[in-house]
Design a protein around this motif. Structure first.
Motif, mmCIF file in Angstrom:
data_model
loop_
_atom_site.group_PDB
_atom_site.id
_atom_site.type_symbol
_atom_site.label_atom_id
_atom_site.label_comp_id
_atom_site.label_asym_id
_atom_site.label_seq_id
_atom_site.Cartn_x
_atom_site.Cartn_y
_atom_site.Cartn_z
ATOM 1 N N UNK A 160 -8.956 2.683 -18.388
ATOM 2 C CA UNK A 160 -8.238 3.722 -17.671
ATOM 3 C C UNK A 160 -7.870 3.359 -16.253
ATOM 4 N N UNK A 161 -7.067 4.241 -15.654
ATOM 5 C CA UNK A 161 -6.618 4.125 -14.270
ATOM 6 C C UNK A 161 -6.682 5.494 -13.615
ATOM 7 N N UNK A 162 -6.688 5.482 -12.286
ATOM 8 C CA UNK A 162 -6.716 6.745 -11.570
ATOM 9 C C UNK A 162 -6.234 6.594 -10.147
ATOM 10 N N UNK A 163 -6.318 7.686 -9.406
ATOM 11 C CA UNK A 163 -5.889 7.746 -8.026
ATOM 12 C C UNK A 163 -6.946 8.504 -7.241
ATOM 13 N N UNK A 164 -7.283 8.002 -6.050
ATOM 14 C CA UNK A 164 -8.312 8.630 -5.228
ATOM 15 C C UNK A 164 -7.869 8.639 -3.772
ATOM 16 N N UNK A 165 -8.190 9.730 -3.063
ATOM 17 C CA UNK A 165 -7.942 9.825 -1.628
ATOM 18 C C UNK A 165 -9.278 9.843 -0.907
ATOM 19 N N UNK A 166 -9.449 8.994 0.091
ATOM 20 C CA UNK A 166 -10.692 8.894 0.851
ATOM 21 C C UNK A 166 -10.574 9.717 2.132
ATOM 22 N N UNK A 167 -11.375 10.767 2.258
ATOM 23 C CA UNK A 167 -11.405 11.608 3.456
ATOM 24 C C UNK A 167 -12.601 11.196 4.308
ATOM 25 N N UNK A 168 -12.390 10.986 5.577
ATOM 26 C CA UNK A 168 -13.479 10.602 6.475
ATOM 27 C C UNK A 168 -13.448 9.138 6.843
ATOM 28 N N UNK A 169 -13.165 8.277 5.892
ATOM 29 C CA UNK A 169 -13.062 6.842 6.151
ATOM 30 C C UNK A 169 -12.230 6.192 5.058
ATOM 31 N N UNK A 170 -11.593 5.100 5.389
ATOM 32 C CA UNK A 170 -10.904 4.311 4.368
ATOM 33 C C UNK A 170 -11.971 3.576 3.561
ATOM 34 N N UNK A 171 -11.667 3.233 2.331
ATOM 35 C CA UNK A 171 -12.616 2.462 1.525
ATOM 36 C C UNK A 171 -11.870 1.384 0.770
ATOM 37 N N UNK A 172 -12.318 0.123 0.860
ATOM 38 C CA UNK A 172 -13.198 -0.416 1.884
ATOM 39 C C UNK A 172 -12.652 -0.141 3.275
ATOM 40 N N UNK A 173 -13.492 -0.351 4.304
ATOM 41 C CA UNK A 173 -13.138 0.020 5.672
ATOM 42 C C UNK A 173 -11.837 -0.617 6.128
ATOM 43 N N UNK A 174 -11.526 -1.816 5.658
ATOM 44 C CA UNK A 174 -10.289 -2.497 6.065
ATOM 45 C C UNK A 174 -9.156 -2.247 5.069
ATOM 46 N N UNK A 175 -9.329 -1.254 4.207
ATOM 47 C CA UNK A 175 -8.306 -0.891 3.228
ATOM 48 C C UNK A 175 -7.522 0.316 3.699
ATOM 49 N N UNK A 176 -7.223 1.216 2.766
ATOM 50 C CA UNK A 176 -6.467 2.419 3.113
ATOM 51 C C UNK A 176 -7.153 3.634 2.505
ATOM 52 N N UNK A 177 -6.675 4.800 2.854
ATOM 53 C CA UNK A 177 -7.274 6.031 2.314
ATOM 54 C C UNK A 177 -6.878 6.271 0.856
ATOM 55 N N UNK A 178 -5.684 5.857 0.463
ATOM 56 C CA UNK A 178 -5.258 6.021 -0.933
ATOM 57 C C UNK A 178 -5.714 4.815 -1.740
ATOM 58 N N UNK A 179 -6.386 5.074 -2.857
ATOM 59 C CA UNK A 179 -6.914 4.014 -3.707
ATOM 60 C C UNK A 179 -6.466 4.225 -5.148
ATOM 61 N N UNK A 180 -6.129 3.131 -5.802
ATOM 62 C CA UNK A 180 -5.865 3.138 -7.240
ATOM 63 C C UNK A 180 -7.114 2.579 -7.904
ATOM 64 N N UNK A 181 -7.584 3.251 -8.935
ATOM 65 C CA UNK A 181 -8.807 2.813 -9.621
ATOM 66 C C UNK A 181 -8.471 2.313 -11.018
ATOM 67 N N UNK A 182 -9.242 1.346 -11.465
ATOM 68 C CA UNK A 182 -9.163 0.838 -12.836
ATOM 69 C C UNK A 182 -10.576 0.790 -13.401
ATOM 70 N N UNK A 183 -10.757 1.336 -14.599
ATOM 71 C CA UNK A 183 -12.049 1.330 -15.287
ATOM 72 C C UNK A 183 -11.907 0.658 -16.640
ATOM 73 N N UNK A 184 -12.857 -0.200 -16.968
ATOM 74 C CA UNK A 184 -12.976 -0.774 -18.305
ATOM 75 C C UNK A 184 -14.444 -0.667 -18.657
ATOM 76 N N UNK A 185 -14.759 -0.110 -19.817
ATOM 77 C CA UNK A 185 -16.172 0.064 -20.116
ATOM 78 C C UNK A 185 -16.489 0.203 -21.582
ATOM 79 N N UNK A 186 -17.786 0.181 -21.841
ATOM 80 C CA UNK A 186 -18.333 0.407 -23.167
ATOM 81 C C UNK A 186 -19.513 1.355 -23.002
ATOM 82 N N UNK A 187 -19.607 2.318 -23.904
ATOM 83 C CA UNK A 187 -20.670 3.306 -23.783
ATOM 84 C C UNK A 187 -21.223 3.726 -25.122
ATOM 85 N N UNK A 188 -22.228 4.574 -25.045
ATOM 86 C CA UNK A 188 -22.861 5.097 -26.247
ATOM 87 C C UNK A 188 -23.223 6.557 -26.013
#
Length: 190
Positions: free
Chosen positions: A118-146
């Motif tokens: 999957x993919x997603x979108x996140x906004x960081x309030x208070x600080x950028x993450x990582x600190x030298x990045x930006x407040x808007x982040x695109x996320x990618x998840x790959x996983x296996x579960x039970x």
């Protein structure tokens, strides 16, 4: 330290009042559920100095066909951005959403494995993450579960996920975070 206490308290709330099922309990289908979970970093695969996000998730399937579902998670993150590359760092809260394609192997079984991408979108309030990045982040998840049985229509969910967070080139410094996360939660049946 605060983040670990927050994650431990969150997990305790998720599992409060839930007991492992007895032999008489019937397994519920993996589809048609709500998910409440906590995702904690296990191992950073990036440079390691950028900090670690702890994530609380609440999700549900948007579309289901057979063993496949398109799943949406609403995500609240605690961001611990370490000072790096001239950026100050700090703590903050991330708010966002993730969408994933999940494939359940044998959804009606007592113990059910699944894969997700999957993919997603996140906004960081208070600080950028990582600190030298930006407040808007695109996320990618790959996983296996039970999924495992619990009492009633609840099921214990545990997954190992690769998580990537970056701004996707939205700003000049495209800092990224890469890590393996453990996600533990409860599926609530309908």
């Amino acid at each position: 330290m605060i983040a670990r206490k927050l994650a431990a308290a969150s997990l305790a709330v998720l599992l409060a009042g839930s007991n492992i099922c007895s032999a008489s309990d019937q397994p519920t289908d993996a589809r048609g559920y709500r998910l409440a979970a906590v995702s904690v970093p296990l191992k950073s695969t990036s440079d390691g100095g950028e900090g670690h996000p702890w994530r609380l998730l609440y999700g549900y399937p948007l579309l289901q066909r057979g063993s496949f579902s398109i799943h949406q998670d609403w995500v609240l993150s605690y961001l611990d951005a370490k000072p790096i590359r001239g950026a100050d760092g700090g703590t903050g809260i991330g708010i966002g959403t993730d969408f994933a394609l999940r494939w359940f192997l044998n959804p009606g079984a007592s113990i059910t494995a699944y894969f997700e991408l999957g993919n997603g979108l996140q906004y960081a309030a208070g600080t950028a993450f990582p600190a030298h990045g930006s407040r808007w982040q695109i996320t990618t998840n790959v996983g296996v579960g039970v999924l495992g049985p619990m009492r009633g229509k609840r099921r214990l969910s545990a997954a190992i996920r690769y998580l990537h967070m970056s701004n996707g080139g939205l700003s000049d410094d495209n800092a990224g975070y890469d890590a393996v996360h453990l996600m533990v939660g409860v599926h609530f049946g309908r």
